[in-house]
Design a protein around this motif. Structure first.
Motif, PDB file in Angstrom:
ATOM      1  N   ILE A 155       0.834  -1.200   0.000  1.00 50.85           N
ATOM      2  CA  ILE A 155       0.000   0.000   0.000  1.00 50.85           C
ATOM      3  C   ILE A 155       0.873   1.257   0.000  1.00 50.85           C
ATOM      4  N   LEU A 156       1.982   1.231   0.717  1.00 52.82           N
ATOM      5  CA  LEU A 156       2.785   2.443   0.889  1.00 52.82           C
ATOM      6  C   LEU A 156       3.884   2.612  -0.157  1.00 52.82           C
ATOM      7  N   GLY A 157       4.238   1.554  -0.880  1.00 50.71           N
ATOM      8  CA  GLY A 157       5.246   1.686  -1.913  1.00 50.71           C
ATOM      9  C   GLY A 157       6.669   1.612  -1.376  1.00 50.71           C
TER      10      GLY A 157
ATOM     11  N   GLU B 210      11.845   3.370   4.365  1.00 45.67           N
ATOM     12  CA  GLU B 210      12.101   4.346   5.416  1.00 45.67           C
ATOM     13  C   GLU B 210      11.340   4.035   6.713  1.00 45.67           C
ATOM     14  N   HIS B 211      10.079   3.646   6.576  1.00 41.84           N
ATOM     15  CA  HIS B 211       9.263   3.533   7.790  1.00 41.84           C
ATOM     16  C   HIS B 211       8.963   2.111   8.237  1.00 41.84           C
ATOM     17  N   LEU B 212       8.709   1.238   7.259  1.00 43.65           N
ATOM     18  CA  LEU B 212       8.284  -0.102   7.674  1.00 43.65           C
ATOM     19  C   LEU B 212       9.443  -1.033   7.965  1.00 43.65           C
TER      20      LEU B 212
ATOM     21  N   PHE C 255       9.821  -4.154  10.617  1.00 48.07           N
ATOM     22  CA  PHE C 255      10.003  -5.572  10.293  1.00 48.07           C
ATOM     23  C   PHE C 255      11.223  -6.114  11.018  1.00 48.07           C
ATOM     24  N   LEU C 256      12.290  -5.334  10.965  1.00 49.69           N
ATOM     25  CA  LEU C 256      13.531  -5.801  11.577  1.00 49.69           C
ATOM     26  C   LEU C 256      13.361  -5.976  13.079  1.00 49.69           C
ATOM     27  N   ALA C 257      12.656  -5.039  13.690  1.00 48.63           N
ATOM     28  CA  ALA C 257      12.429  -5.162  15.136  1.00 48.63           C
ATOM     29  C   ALA C 257      11.621  -6.418  15.430  1.00 48.63           C
TER      30      ALA C 257
END
Lengths: 625, 505
Positions: A391-393, A399-401, A405-407
């Motif tokens: 959805i966010l591209g 930058e944000h997701l 995910f890594l966390a």
């Protein structure tokens, strides 16, 4: 004739078995009835029915249950007329029985229309079902209502008004709560097909039940409110349903209020957009802020449906802040339910403002949930969060997701990590999996060694997908050792899955790769002191031979298998026979005749009977005899 | 931990009790949903006993208001000072209402109830452990207990104060108050339920106008428990209160009370967690029967209807309750119910689970029951004989066999002639039963054939002469049938002949 005369006397004599008998009478039931009838008028045509009915009242519950389950057979034997005049009155009178028997009866009667003579007689089924709809046990009552709903469709409009609707009214004004509860489920099936006066009465009855004294009835009414609204004319939805909805949504019991939330979805769908704000939204807002977590949970659980029902404008103004609050709720149950809906909610946002809403309103909450104190909340989020990347591209994802995910890949709870890994494909499409590979590896290694075998099994299942996305080099370097280690796991299910995994990897990376990386390791295990590991070699060969092709199978695998035919453990030997049978079709006929055949013949004379059996089977399947 | 892994090696699964033992005793906060903004720091007020009597009332009110501040006990570091001030204040308030006379002036009532409502009425949080097993798991304790306990204590002292006036209090302790109080009985914390029990009991005693309402709401809670959720933590406590309420019922019993017995108390026996409240439930049932012996028959019939089929543990409880009932039964009532009851007991003594069999056989140690059996031996012996005779030869457990011999001996002494008759006809009876069984099978086989030969009939038979014809053709000799009624007769005739074949055999 004599027979016809007896037939006429039938119904009168039928009275004999209409009243439930005491236990003492039951003991000699067959004989009692027989002698009574024979003595009375010598009427022997009734014996069979007496026998059938006696089966229905056998002292043993299990036998009674068996008979009632074959009620259609009995009705068939009696014919439609006697089913109507004799069997059904009997059934109506025996309603006091074990709930299990009643449940079977309620179910049977729903399919009885043809057995009583078709739609014109279907109303004969109403009396027993009416009694069943008043019993205490919920399961029985629900089944009776289900059957009543079913046969209501088979009533003609006239019969519906003459027979069915009065029944609904009687139930709706019953003394005990059970009959009123049942009535709630019947309004919507008869409403569309009756005259307007009767319609008005039905609406009045429904209204009364919505403010019933007992919470059980109010719950039943609330749970049918949406269904009932759907069959009502729009004007009545506005004038009647909305006030009922508002009242139920502010009931003193939270178990009633939460059911109103469900109805909210149907009601909002029925109303024109311009009425939603005044008629539905005040109640919905109140439900989303309810002091009981159960109600808020329900709102969270139904959020996507609610969102679709109220449309984009209200979503932007009202549901976005409400959703934020649910994501920050004080109860973990509510947060988890809301977290589950994050992806769906974002997907359904109006396109023009979707990205802006997600970035400024939803994402900050999601970030907090990543480090929630409750693992169910985190794993609910982990199962949907990857979906946000599409959805966010690309840029926003990186930058944000990505940090989220890594966390989550480092989360202490294995379920969270697994949920992330199992949804990697969504991210792969947007940014490619390599962005994640550095963090992915430790997560995979840790899951691969998890103490719970189900966790290990789950991660094995994602291996082929991961291998495909990460590429052969990365795989050889980092993951190959893991895949081989699973082959000697102490749980069989893991070894089996590991074997299957190897096959899928070979299909992906090709025979040459197999020959260089895995075949030597697999064949090396043939000399392992543990017979389970030696058997794993055979299982791997079974799985890999086809993918590896004739050359590798004949030259490298076959010699190992043949050598193992001398193994001291019988289990290994008969698995050799099974393996030879499996890889035979891949081999050329020369190898089959000169190498496989002598070994199988030798095994066919083994001292162990299982080895013999499987060797003989292989010989016949491969046609070597 | 080492003990756990040792057991894990055996079957790969940890035992539930061990898994639970690892967990710490947990406590849980209430589900307070934004009821107030962040707590304001409290400042201590002067002691009530130091205040001049003219200012005491005002100070009392101030202290009550101060105690309306709620704190988060899951967070054990914040607001420590304020929490301590509230605790001390609550202690002082408890002391104040229990030792002083004349403190309950009319204006204090709303302030008092307001403080109580704010503190105790809350939505109970979701259970930490969704498959909470009250018998095995440690209950989750209420985190804010240090305050809540004192508030309950205060409420109790308030109700018990000699100056307490129900006529004033009923404006505040109303139906809504009671309803919320009843919902709290679902608390997992046994300490809280215990307080609630005493408090509800006091309210029931003092507020005559609320009695019917309280009973009705308890009804509703039980019905929801039985038929909807199967979950409610306070069933035992509510039954305990009801036990003493039933004790006070006037005779003759009202229809409402009888309905409660038959439609609520008896179905409560079906609950999965019966063991948690069976003692209290059986007490209530027996109380009813002592009040009105004519209820014995319907009660025992109800118990027989809900007799456990697979749960031996529950079966033992049912037998215990039956014995309690038999202890108080009137001989005339016993006669009415003896046959169905002893059929069940006869099944129980033959139960392969030795605890069930043993519990049933213990009835014969009860002098009163023994005298009832003796009085009705003609009826009871034929029912019991078959089972006892069979298990005396077949039961796997030697203790049971020994007990059965004693019971058989006792029964034989009661009526020797009948006993001999039954012994000699035992074999023939078994054979007759077997034959009857075979005949049943035969009948069903024939009926099944009738059905199978007409798969279309079920759909067609209303206007389905074709279907009927096909069915009739199956019976060969009536190939030419003309009307539906004739067909009906033919089928009857078939069944008649089937029946005759059976009875001649």
């Amino acid at each position: 004739t004599n027979l016809q005369q007896r037939r006429r006397e039938g119904p009168a004599a039928a009275l004999l078995w209409q009243k439930p008998r005491s236990a003492a009478q039951q003991r000699h039931s067959v004989t009692a009835i027989l002698s009574k009838m024979a003595g009375a008028d010598g009427d022997d045509s009734l014996y069979p029915i007496a026998v059938l009915i006696d089966e229905l009242r056998n002292e043993d519950v299990q036998l009674r249950l068996n008979s009632i389950k074959k009620l259609s057979t009995i009705a068939l034997a009696l014919g439609v007329e006697r089913t109507r005049t004799e069997l059904l009155p009997f059934l109506t009178d025996t309603i006091y029985d074990e709930d299990e028997v009643l449940l079977a009866l309620a179910e049977q009667l729903g399919n009885f229309t043809m057995l009583v003579g078709g739609p014109e007689y279907v109303h004969c089924l109403l009396p027993p079902l009416e009694s069943l709809a008043t019993v205490e046990e919920t399961v029985v009552r629900d089944k009776a209502v289900e059957s009543l709903r079913k046969i209501s469709q088979e009533h003609s409009p006239v019969d519906l008004e003459v027979h069915f609707e009065p029944l609904v009214k009687r139930l709706a004004s019953g003394d005990w709560f059970t009959s009123r509860t049942s009535a709630c489920g019947l309004f919507s099936v008869c409403y569309p097909r009756v005259s307007s006066t009767v319609k008005a009465e039905i609406r009045q009855h429904f209204r009364t039940l919505c403010s019933d004294d007992t919470p059980m009835v109010r719950r039943a009414a609330a749970s049918k409110l949406g269904e009932f609204a759907k069959v009502l004319e729009l004007d009545y939805v506005k004038s009647d349903i909305i006030s009922l909805f508002t009242a139920l949504a502010s009931d003193e019991q939270d178990s009633v209020r939460l059911l109103a939330v469900e109805a909210c979805v149907s009601i909002a769908t029925l109303l024109p957009q311009e009425d939603l704000e005044t008629l539905v939204m005040p109640t919905l807002r109140q439900a989303a802020e309810d002091k009981s977590w159960r109600v808020r949970y329900m709102v969270a659980d139904k959020f996507s449906e609610l969102q679709k029902a109220v449309g984009p404008e209200i979503t932007k103004n009202d549901l976005v802040p409400a959703f934020q609050n649910l994501l920050k709720d004080c109860e973990a149950e509510v947060r988890a339910a809301a977290a589950n809906k994050v992806k769906e909610f974002c997907e359904n946002l109006p396109e023009d403002s979707r990205e802006q809403i997600i970035m400024t309103h939803i994402l900050p909450c999601v970030k907090e949930l990543v480090s929630d104190t409750n693992q169910h909340v985190k794993s609910a989020l982990a199962s949907v969060i990857m979906g946000l990347s599409t959805i966010l591209g690309k840029d926003n994802t990186i930058e944000h997701l990505l940090p989220l995910f890594l966390a989550q890949l480092k989360d202490e709870c294995p379920e969270v990590r697994l949920n992330i890994i199992s949804n990697l494909d969504c991210v792969n499409e947007v940014i490619g999996i390599r962005q994640l590979s550095q963090s992915l590896l430790p997560a995979i290694v840790e899951l691969a060694e998890d103490a719970k075998w189900r966790v290990r099994l789950a991660i094995i299942e994602y291996m082929p997908l991961l291998a495909g996305q990460l590429g052969v080099e990365f795989f050889d370097e980092k993951l190959n050792t893991l895949c081989m280690a699973w082959l000697i796991d102490h749980v069989y299910a893991i070894r089996e899955a590991a074997t299957c995994n190897l096959m899928k990897l070979v299909e992906k990376f090709g025979a040459e790769w197999a020959q260089n990386t895995i075949v030597p390791k697999v064949l090396g295990m043939a000399n392992d002191p543990n017979y389970l590991h030696r058997m794993t070699t055979l299982f791997c060969i079974n799985a890999l031979s086809e993918a590896c092709g004739q050359d590798i199978t004949t030259k490298q695998m076959l010699p190992v298998v043949l050598k193992m035919s001398n193994d001291q453990v019988a289990n290994v030997r008969f698995n050799v026979a099974k393996s030879l049978q499996k890889i035979g079709p891949v081999l050329d006929s020369n190898a089959l005749q000169t190498e496989v055949k002598p070994v199988l013949e030798k095994l066919a004379t083994d001292t162990d009977m299982d080895v013999k059996y499987f060797a003989q089977e292989a010989i016949s399947v491969l046609a070597l005899a | 931990m080492s003990a756990i892994s040792a057991s894990e090696k055996v079957d790969g699964f940890t035992r539930k009790s061990m898994r639970k033992a690892q967990k710490q005793r947990k406590s849980q906060g209430s589900s307070q949903y934004r009821t107030q903004s962040a707590p304001v720091e409290l400042s201590p007020l002067p002691q009530l006993k130091d205040a001049p009597s003219t200012e005491q009332q005002e100070l009392f009110t101030q202290k009550l208001q101060q105690c309306c501040m709620l704190f988060d006990f899951l967070d054990s570091v914040t607001d420590l000072k304020s929490k301590e001030i509230k605790r001390a204040t609550l202690n002082e308030l408890v002391d104040y209402v229990s030792t002083n006379r004349g403190v309950l002036v009319e204006t204090a009532y709303p302030e008092i109830t307001d403080m109580i409502c704010t503190n105790i009425f809350r939505t109970l949080p979701p259970s930490e452990n969704p498959d909470f097993d009250p018998e095995e798991d440690e209950p989750t304790l209420e985190a804010s207990w240090p305050h809540i306990q004192l508030v309950y204590e205060f409420l109790l002292r308030f109700l018990e104060n000699p100056d307490f006036q129900p006529s004033i209090a009923k404006r505040y302790i109303d139906q809504k108050f009671v309803l919320q109080l009843l919902e709290l009985f679902d608390s997992e914390d046994p300490r809280e339920r215990d307080f609630l029990k005493t408090i509800l009991h006091r309210i029931y005693g003092k507020f005559l106008g609320l009695r019917a309402f309280i009973r009705k709401q308890i009804n509703n809670i039980f019905l929801r428990f039985i038929y909807e959720t199967e979950h409610f933590n306070g069933v035992a406590e509510l039954l305990e209160i009801l036990g003493s309420i039933i004790n006070g019922f006037a005779l003759p019993l009202k229809a409402e009370h009888k309905q409660f017995l038959m439609k609520v108390l008896i179905p409560l026996h079906t609950a999965k967690a019966l063991s948690l409240f069976h003692a209290q439930l059986a007490y209530c049932v027996v109380q009813f029967l002592e009040k009105d012996p004519t209820l014995t028959e319907p009660v025992i019939r109800g118990l027989l209807k809900f007799w456990p089929k697979t749960c031996s543990q529950k079966e033992v409880m049912f037998l215990g309750e039956i014995e309690e009932i038999l202890d108080v039964i009137e001989p005339t009532q016993f006669k009415k119910i003896q046959e169905p009851l002893f059929k069940q007991i006869s099944k129980c003594v033959a139960n392969p689970h030795f605890q069930v069999a043993e519990r049933a056989l213990y009835f014969w140690n009860n002098e009163y029951i023994l005298s009832l059996i003796e009085e009705n031996i003609d009826k009871i012996l034929p029912i019991m004989f078959g089972s006892l005779y069979r298990i005396s030869k077949e039961h796997w457990n030697p203790t049971i066999v020994a007990l059965v011999y004693n019971v058989l001996k006792t029964l034989m002494e009661m009526n020797c002639t009948l006993f001999d008759e039954l012994t000699s006809s035992y074999k023939a009876d078994r054979q007759r039963e077997k034959k009857k069984e075979q005949e049943r099978d035969e009948l069903w086989k024939q009926l099944e054939e009738l059905r199978l030969s007409n798969p279309t009939l079920v759909q067609n038979n209303c206007h389905g002469l074709t279907g009927i014809k096909r069915m009739v053709r199956h019976f060969g000799k009536w190939a030419y049938c003309l009307s539906r009624s004739q067909v009906d007769e033919k089928i009857d005739a078939t069944l008649v002949s089937l029946w005759e074949i059976r009875s001649y055999r």
